[in-house]
Design a protein around this motif. Structure first.
Motif, mmCIF file in Angstrom:
data_model
loop_
_atom_site.group_PDB
_atom_site.id
_atom_site.type_symbol
_atom_site.label_atom_id
_atom_site.label_comp_id
_atom_site.label_asym_id
_atom_site.label_seq_id
_atom_site.Cartn_x
_atom_site.Cartn_y
_atom_site.Cartn_z
ATOM 1 N N PHE A 84 0.843 -1.196 0.000
ATOM 2 C CA PHE A 84 0.000 0.000 0.000
ATOM 3 C C PHE A 84 0.880 1.250 0.000
ATOM 4 C CE2 PHE A 84 -3.029 -3.077 1.631
ATOM 5 C CZ PHE A 84 -4.229 -2.672 1.072
ATOM 6 N N ASP A 85 0.574 2.182 -0.907
ATOM 7 C CA ASP A 85 1.235 3.481 -0.864
ATOM 8 C C ASP A 85 0.212 4.576 -1.148
ATOM 9 O OD1 ASP A 85 0.833 3.423 -3.596
ATOM 10 O OD2 ASP A 85 2.945 3.521 -4.143
ATOM 11 N N TYR A 86 0.632 5.819 -0.977
ATOM 12 C CA TYR A 86 -0.291 6.937 -1.134
ATOM 13 C C TYR A 86 0.454 8.147 -1.672
ATOM 14 C CZ TYR A 86 1.821 8.515 3.257
ATOM 15 O OH TYR A 86 2.722 8.902 4.218
ATOM 16 N N ARG A 87 -0.327 9.120 -2.150
ATOM 17 C CA ARG A 87 0.252 10.361 -2.659
ATOM 18 C C ARG A 87 -0.708 11.516 -2.418
ATOM 19 N NH1 ARG A 87 1.976 11.867 -8.949
ATOM 20 N NH2 ARG A 87 3.162 13.759 -8.434
ATOM 21 N N LEU A 88 -0.146 12.653 -2.039
ATOM 22 C CA LEU A 88 -0.911 13.889 -1.905
ATOM 23 C C LEU A 88 -0.089 15.004 -2.538
ATOM 24 C CD1 LEU A 88 -3.251 15.614 -0.808
ATOM 25 C CD2 LEU A 88 -1.977 15.820 1.338
ATOM 26 N N GLN A 89 -0.586 15.554 -3.649
ATOM 27 C CA GLN A 89 0.117 16.638 -4.344
ATOM 28 C C GLN A 89 -0.793 17.860 -4.419
ATOM 29 O OE1 GLN A 89 2.781 17.507 -8.335
ATOM 30 N NE2 GLN A 89 1.132 16.028 -8.524
ATOM 31 N N THR A 90 -0.266 18.999 -4.007
ATOM 32 C CA THR A 90 -1.037 20.234 -4.013
ATOM 33 C C THR A 90 -0.392 21.260 -4.937
ATOM 34 O OG1 THR A 90 0.191 21.065 -2.091
ATOM 35 C CG2 THR A 90 -1.869 19.890 -1.660
ATOM 36 N N GLU A 91 -1.229 22.106 -5.510
ATOM 37 C CA GLU A 91 -0.780 23.219 -6.343
ATOM 38 C C GLU A 91 -0.984 24.508 -5.561
ATOM 39 O OE1 GLU A 91 0.973 25.193 -8.433
ATOM 40 O OE2 GLU A 91 0.440 23.724 -9.996
ATOM 41 N N LEU A 92 0.092 25.273 -5.352
ATOM 42 C CA LEU A 92 0.026 26.490 -4.557
ATOM 43 C C LEU A 92 0.015 27.751 -5.409
ATOM 44 C CD1 LEU A 92 2.565 25.465 -1.759
ATOM 45 C CD2 LEU A 92 0.081 25.180 -1.787
ATOM 46 N N ALA A 93 0.359 27.646 -6.690
ATOM 47 C CA ALA A 93 0.326 28.812 -7.573
ATOM 48 C C ALA A 93 -1.126 29.127 -7.934
ATOM 49 C CB ALA A 93 1.139 28.552 -8.834
ATOM 50 N N GLY A 94 -1.445 30.417 -8.010
ATOM 51 C CA GLY A 94 -2.828 30.799 -8.283
ATOM 52 C C GLY A 94 -3.707 30.430 -7.105
ATOM 53 N N THR A 95 -4.859 29.850 -7.393
ATOM 54 C CA THR A 95 -5.751 29.381 -6.331
ATOM 55 C C THR A 95 -5.274 28.021 -5.847
ATOM 56 O OG1 THR A 95 -7.628 30.523 -7.351
ATOM 57 C CG2 THR A 95 -8.124 28.808 -5.729
ATOM 58 N N PRO A 96 -4.888 27.882 -4.575
ATOM 59 C CA PRO A 96 -4.399 26.582 -4.088
ATOM 60 C C PRO A 96 -5.446 25.486 -4.282
ATOM 61 C CG PRO A 96 -3.911 28.323 -2.509
ATOM 62 C CD PRO A 96 -4.824 28.927 -3.539
ATOM 63 N N LYS A 97 -4.981 24.304 -4.669
ATOM 64 C CA LYS A 97 -5.898 23.188 -4.884
ATOM 65 C C LYS A 97 -5.144 21.874 -4.773
ATOM 66 C CE LYS A 97 -5.493 23.869 -9.921
ATOM 67 N NZ LYS A 97 -5.007 25.260 -9.876
ATOM 68 N N VAL A 98 -5.898 20.821 -4.530
ATOM 69 C CA VAL A 98 -5.346 19.468 -4.503
ATOM 70 C C VAL A 98 -5.337 18.922 -5.926
ATOM 71 C CG1 VAL A 98 -5.679 17.113 -3.685
ATOM 72 C CG2 VAL A 98 -6.125 19.037 -2.152
ATOM 73 N N LEU A 99 -4.184 18.426 -6.364
ATOM 74 C CA LEU A 99 -4.082 17.806 -7.681
ATOM 75 C C LEU A 99 -4.245 16.292 -7.593
ATOM 76 C CD1 LEU A 99 -1.109 19.751 -9.328
ATOM 77 C CD2 LEU A 99 -3.552 20.060 -9.738
ATOM 78 N N ASP A 100 -3.432 15.665 -6.747
ATOM 79 C CA ASP A 100 -3.483 14.213 -6.577
ATOM 80 C C ASP A 100 -3.734 13.884 -5.111
ATOM 81 O OD1 ASP A 100 -2.599 13.148 -9.307
ATOM 82 O OD2 ASP A 100 -0.951 14.498 -8.826
ATOM 83 N N ALA A 101 -4.617 12.941 -4.882
ATOM 84 C CA ALA A 101 -4.868 12.440 -3.529
ATOM 85 C C ALA A 101 -5.404 11.022 -3.684
ATOM 86 C CB ALA A 101 -5.867 13.326 -2.789
ATOM 87 N N PHE A 102 -4.516 10.036 -3.576
ATOM 88 C CA PHE A 102 -4.968 8.672 -3.830
ATOM 89 C C PHE A 102 -4.213 7.658 -2.981
ATOM 90 C CE2 PHE A 102 -1.811 9.564 -7.236
ATOM 91 C CZ PHE A 102 -0.881 8.562 -6.988
ATOM 92 N N LEU A 103 -4.842 6.495 -2.871
ATOM 93 C CA LEU A 103 -4.275 5.331 -2.202
ATOM 94 C C LEU A 103 -4.178 4.214 -3.228
ATOM 95 C CD1 LEU A 103 -3.476 3.812 0.472
ATOM 96 C CD2 LEU A 103 -5.898 3.156 0.630
ATOM 97 N N ARG A 104 -3.049 3.496 -3.226
ATOM 98 C CA ARG A 104 -2.875 2.385 -4.161
ATOM 99 C C ARG A 104 -2.641 1.082 -3.409
ATOM 100 N NH1 ARG A 104 1.460 4.317 -8.639
ATOM 101 N NH2 ARG A 104 2.736 4.452 -6.754
ATOM 102 N N TRP A 105 -3.265 0.044 -3.915
ATOM 103 C CA TRP A 105 -3.037 -1.322 -3.433
ATOM 104 C C TRP A 105 -2.362 -2.082 -4.559
ATOM 105 C CZ3 TRP A 105 -6.763 -5.849 -4.062
ATOM 106 C CH2 TRP A 105 -6.252 -6.991 -3.420
ATOM 107 N N LYS A 106 -1.172 -2.642 -4.284
ATOM 108 C CA LYS A 106 -0.353 -3.269 -5.323
ATOM 109 C C LYS A 106 -0.044 -4.724 -4.953
ATOM 110 C CE LYS A 106 2.663 -0.088 -4.629
ATOM 111 N NZ LYS A 106 3.909 0.705 -4.694
ATOM 112 N N PRO A 107 -1.035 -5.604 -5.101
ATOM 113 C CA PRO A 107 -0.808 -6.999 -4.731
ATOM 114 C C PRO A 107 0.088 -7.754 -5.698
ATOM 115 C CG PRO A 107 -2.993 -6.750 -5.667
ATOM 116 C CD PRO A 107 -2.428 -5.370 -5.533
#
Length: 350
Positions: A84-107
């Motif tokens: 299991f891994d995860y990622r959280l990527q945010t964009e701070l330029a302009g209006t801040p927003k979440v780009l990536d927010a996910f969980l992965r299961w890699k069996p």
């Protein structure tokens, strides 16, 4: 005298043994503490990011030129376990927003699951990040038919919210003969709930005859809710068809890259299509000239074709720094004047 010597020797040996035993216990305690700290830190996310400054010039209309901070991103990635891994990527330029927010299961390498907000499975170019795309901007057909400045009025940097399944078959040395990725998404871009009752399907199948060559077919099928007004002037949500199909090929031997795609799309009753061909070559490990032919028709029933001829160069003075320079000659059928554009971009990663 002999008795005293024997007693002294016994005391010395016993003391040495006790000292070694204490030292061993201290070493074991230290190793346990280090292992515990490593166990904690291994679950902490790695932090990276990028800052992207840009200059643009255009002679369209009265002309324009401007500097801007195009991107300022913070990226957190981590492992919950070996599968299991995860990622959280945010964009701070302009209006801040979440780009990536996910969980992965890699069996396994054959079947993996990703859930959250992420780049969906469509086209060869969409998965590219700003740090790897050869030109400063995406190809027009990708921008218009793959969720950037989409014809369906959905903007999400090629991302959406949903679930995806991916993997590969027939393992070769360093690659799979077949890779696949399919997903079900809202169809309403990033950080938005669904605005209709349907879900959208997206998928890509890639065949790699050799490590350097990829042949791909991708498809997107669904609809998007668009706000319209009825006869009384009241807002209502109308479902707009959003169907895209793409065919692409890529050759990349880490020195020479050639990539091209043709994509056709239907948005409501309007049909669009386009294609691009990109070629890039490392003349030195730090210098990469780039050429691109970029063609797009917004409406196949009208004279709306636009063609961009792009020449540029990428320069990598050090590992985490890239300088890009692009010249674009922009022609459009329904425009009286062709446009010249120059863009320079500095991208720093950390």
């Amino acid at each position: 005298m002999k008795k005293i010597f024997t007693q002294s020797l016994f005391v010395a040996v016993a003391t040495s043994f006790l000292s070694l035993n204490i030292q061993a216990q201290e070493n074991k305690a230290l190793e346990d503490r280090v292992a515990k700290i490593e166990g904690i830190t291994s679950k902490l996310p790695s932090i990276s990011g990028l800052v992207n400054g840009r200059f643009q010039y255009s002679d369209a209309g009265d002309g324009s030129n401007s500097f801007d901070i195009r991107r300022a991103r913070l990226d957190l990635r981590g492992n919950l376990s070996s599968k299991f891994d995860y990622r959280l990527q945010t964009e701070l330029a302009g209006t801040p927003k979440v780009l990536d927010a996910f969980l992965r299961w890699k069996p396994s390498s054959y079947f993996n699951v990703q859930a959250g907000q992420f780049k969906y499975s469509f086209s060869l170019e969409n998965p590219y990040s700003p740090t790897t795309l050869e030109t400063i901007d995406n190809s027009t057909v990708i921008s218009k038919l793959s969720g950037y400045s989409d014809e369906a009025k959905v903007g999400g940097n090629g991302r959406d919210i949903g679930i995806a399944f991916y993997g590969g078959f027939v393992k070769k040395k360093g690659y799979n003969l077949i890779d696949y990725s399919v997903g079900i998404v809202n169809g309403n871009g990033i950080n938005n709930t669904d605005n209709n009752k349907g879900k959208n399907f997206t998928g890509i199948l890639t065949v790699n005859p050799i490590k350097e060559l990829a042949l791909a077919v991708s498809h997107y099928n669904g609809s998007t809710g668009v706000t319209k007004k009825d006869a009384d002037g009241k807002d209502f949500i109308d479902d707009v068809d959003r169907v895209r199909t793409g065919f692409g090929a890529k050759y990349d031997n880490k020195t020479l890259l050639v990539r091209g795609e043709y994509i056709t799309g239907k948005t409501d009753k309007k049909e669009s299509d386009g294609f691009y061909v990109t070629a890039a070559y490392y003349v030195t490990p730090k210098v990469q000239p780039v050429l691109k032919y970029d063609y797009y028709r917004e409406n196949t029933d009208k004279d709306t074709q636009q063609t961009n001829y792009i020449a540029g160069v990428n320069y990598y003075p050090i590992k985490n720094l890239r300088l890009q320079l692009n010249y674009t000659y922009d022609t459009k059928e329904d425009r009286t004047k062709d446009v010249n554009r120059i863009a320079a971009q500095l991208l720093v990663t950390f």
